[in-house]
Design a protein around this motif. Sequence first.
Motif, mmCIF file in Angstrom:
data_model
loop_
_atom_site.group_PDB
_atom_site.id
_atom_site.type_symbol
_atom_site.label_atom_id
_atom_site.label_comp_id
_atom_site.label_asym_id
_atom_site.label_seq_id
_atom_site.Cartn_x
_atom_site.Cartn_y
_atom_site.Cartn_z
ATOM 1 N N ALA A 65 8.797 -11.916 -46.159
ATOM 2 C CA ALA A 65 10.232 -11.811 -45.885
ATOM 3 C C ALA A 65 10.824 -10.585 -46.572
ATOM 4 O O ALA A 65 10.376 -10.179 -47.648
ATOM 5 C CB ALA A 65 10.957 -13.073 -46.359
ATOM 6 N N GLU A 66 11.828 -10.025 -45.940
ATOM 7 C CA GLU A 66 12.523 -8.885 -46.522
ATOM 8 C C GLU A 66 13.588 -9.303 -47.524
ATOM 9 O O GLU A 66 14.026 -8.494 -48.337
ATOM 10 C CB GLU A 66 13.170 -8.059 -45.412
ATOM 11 N N LEU A 67 14.039 -10.547 -47.427
ATOM 12 C CA LEU A 67 15.042 -11.055 -48.356
ATOM 13 C C LEU A 67 14.489 -12.293 -49.043
ATOM 14 O O LEU A 67 14.147 -13.273 -48.384
ATOM 15 C CB LEU A 67 16.336 -11.408 -47.610
ATOM 16 N N VAL A 68 14.383 -12.249 -50.360
ATOM 17 C CA VAL A 68 13.889 -13.386 -51.143
ATOM 18 C C VAL A 68 15.041 -13.905 -51.994
ATOM 19 O O VAL A 68 15.642 -13.145 -52.764
ATOM 20 C CB VAL A 68 12.714 -12.989 -52.046
ATOM 21 N N ILE A 69 15.361 -15.184 -51.845
ATOM 22 C CA ILE A 69 16.395 -15.819 -52.653
ATOM 23 C C ILE A 69 15.715 -16.748 -53.651
ATOM 24 O O ILE A 69 14.942 -17.628 -53.259
ATOM 25 C CB ILE A 69 17.377 -16.631 -51.789
ATOM 26 N N VAL A 70 15.995 -16.545 -54.931
ATOM 27 C CA VAL A 70 15.445 -17.380 -56.002
ATOM 28 C C VAL A 70 16.597 -18.157 -56.624
ATOM 29 O O VAL A 70 17.641 -17.578 -56.941
ATOM 30 C CB VAL A 70 14.759 -16.527 -57.080
ATOM 31 N N THR A 71 16.439 -19.467 -56.780
ATOM 32 C CA THR A 71 17.481 -20.254 -57.446
ATOM 33 C C THR A 71 16.875 -20.996 -58.634
ATOM 34 O O THR A 71 15.755 -21.503 -58.562
ATOM 35 C CB THR A 71 18.131 -21.288 -56.513
ATOM 36 N N GLY A 72 17.653 -21.064 -59.721
ATOM 37 C CA GLY A 72 17.234 -21.814 -60.902
ATOM 38 C C GLY A 72 16.635 -20.935 -61.976
ATOM 39 O O GLY A 72 16.175 -19.813 -61.723
ATOM 40 N N GLY A 73 16.635 -21.445 -63.199
ATOM 41 C CA GLY A 73 15.999 -20.761 -64.312
ATOM 42 C C GLY A 73 16.753 -19.565 -64.842
ATOM 43 O O GLY A 73 16.172 -18.697 -65.493
ATOM 44 N N LEU A 74 18.075 -19.499 -64.603
ATOM 45 C CA LEU A 74 18.872 -18.358 -65.075
ATOM 46 C C LEU A 74 19.797 -18.742 -66.222
ATOM 47 O O LEU A 74 20.706 -17.982 -66.545
ATOM 48 C CB LEU A 74 19.711 -17.791 -63.920
ATOM 49 N N GLY A 75 19.584 -19.895 -66.821
ATOM 50 C CA GLY A 75 20.469 -20.359 -67.882
ATOM 51 C C GLY A 75 20.232 -19.663 -69.211
ATOM 52 O O GLY A 75 19.417 -18.736 -69.326
ATOM 53 N N PRO A 76 20.916 -20.117 -70.271
ATOM 54 C CA PRO A 76 20.885 -19.437 -71.572
ATOM 55 C C PRO A 76 19.786 -19.909 -72.522
ATOM 56 O O PRO A 76 19.713 -19.430 -73.650
ATOM 57 C CB PRO A 76 22.263 -19.773 -72.149
#
Length: 443
Positions: A65-76
């Motif tokens: 895919a040309e667009l990859v969306i990643v969600t989660g694991g961005l907390g402090p």
Amino acid sequence: MTVGSVRAAVVTVGEELLSGATVDANAAWLGRALGALGVPVERSWTVGDRDDAIAESVLAAARVAELVIVTGGLGPTEDDRTRPALARALGAELDEDPALVRHLEGRLRASGRSALSDGLRRLALRPTPGRWLANPAGAAPGLVFEGPREGGWVIALPGVPREMRGLFPAVADFVRETFDGRLTPVLQRTLHTTGLPESELAPRVDAVAAEVGEGVEVAFLPDLTGVDLRLTTRHDGTAAARAAAEERLDRLDHALRPILAGHRFEASSGDLVETVAALLEARGWWLATAESCTGGLVAQRWTARAGSSSTFRGAVVAYHNDVKERLLDVPRAVLEAQGAVSEPVARAMAEGVARRLDAQCGIGITGVAGPGGGSEEKPVGTVWIAATVPSNGAAPCTRAGRFQFGGDRESVRVRAAQAALHLLHGMLEGGPFEPSSARAGRE
């Protein structure tokens, strides 16, 4: 990828998703949102909070895919590993962004605090080069940067659903700008039905779609309350193409109306309560419910909606026969002769609760939800349902039907509540209602 065929991939991060402690609703939501944007999802991955697993999944996603969306694991916290994993996958440095630090400090001051903790300061780290997106619903920003393949992009979003959805408008703007002229927008229309299981509905719909549904995909979305039909068609984004796509949906929608008659309802929320409440409000009528095996599920669904006080008088959960007799005027002789789960009792409950609570309309539900309590004559899942509405004569018009629902106790209860609403809906609409064919959901 060829022009006009941009595809997306989704990577959701979190040990709680793998263990089943949290349902991965983000992937489903992104699939719908990206599809509507004109970037259908090609594939999705779910991984734990480990740098190697996240990096490998992002690289694998970028290959398809040309667009990859990643969600989660961005907390402090230290166990939020998406940032270092992305840097590893991209071969990039993980640097602190001064502008992002200032943004976070501004948010902190607005909340009455003065200094960034080490954890919150970690939110200012991002792979470089790249950019960040301000989070309107939380602290963790979204991250946007070029992916490992030429012309590809990776966007990282917080895993908290409210924050991810709050950031999506900015993602949509970026996608439209970046892939201008290459998107294939999707038009979708959802038709809500109840009272027909998918096994009966699908052959009828498929036959019509084969004749007049060219260019339209039909998906069946069943649950305990009915089956939604999702009609999908695509276009190239021009006004003429969009108009043609609307015509395709209209043509199939119109052709389906005869076979869905008596089972289709219009509701922006997808809940039949919305439809029935609107019909009552238009007439200035009130509803009261008497429920036994459903334990107040109809009343709960009704009062969960804002404005329910304009159409709902109240409810009686009449589990014991004494309550049916004393509060709903169900004759003891009928209870003793017919049993609580019977047509005359359901009718008496509907009429009694309407009379007692001064409502024009009433619902009565009595049945065997299980897992015990059934008999050869009345097995588990047997439910009698009645509804009453005003008539031109002195007596109200009351209809009743016997249903045999499958599934566990909760399934029987949910299906019975929906069937009661379906019965009342049919009476208010003035259409025919056939208990033998009005089974909610799949048996």
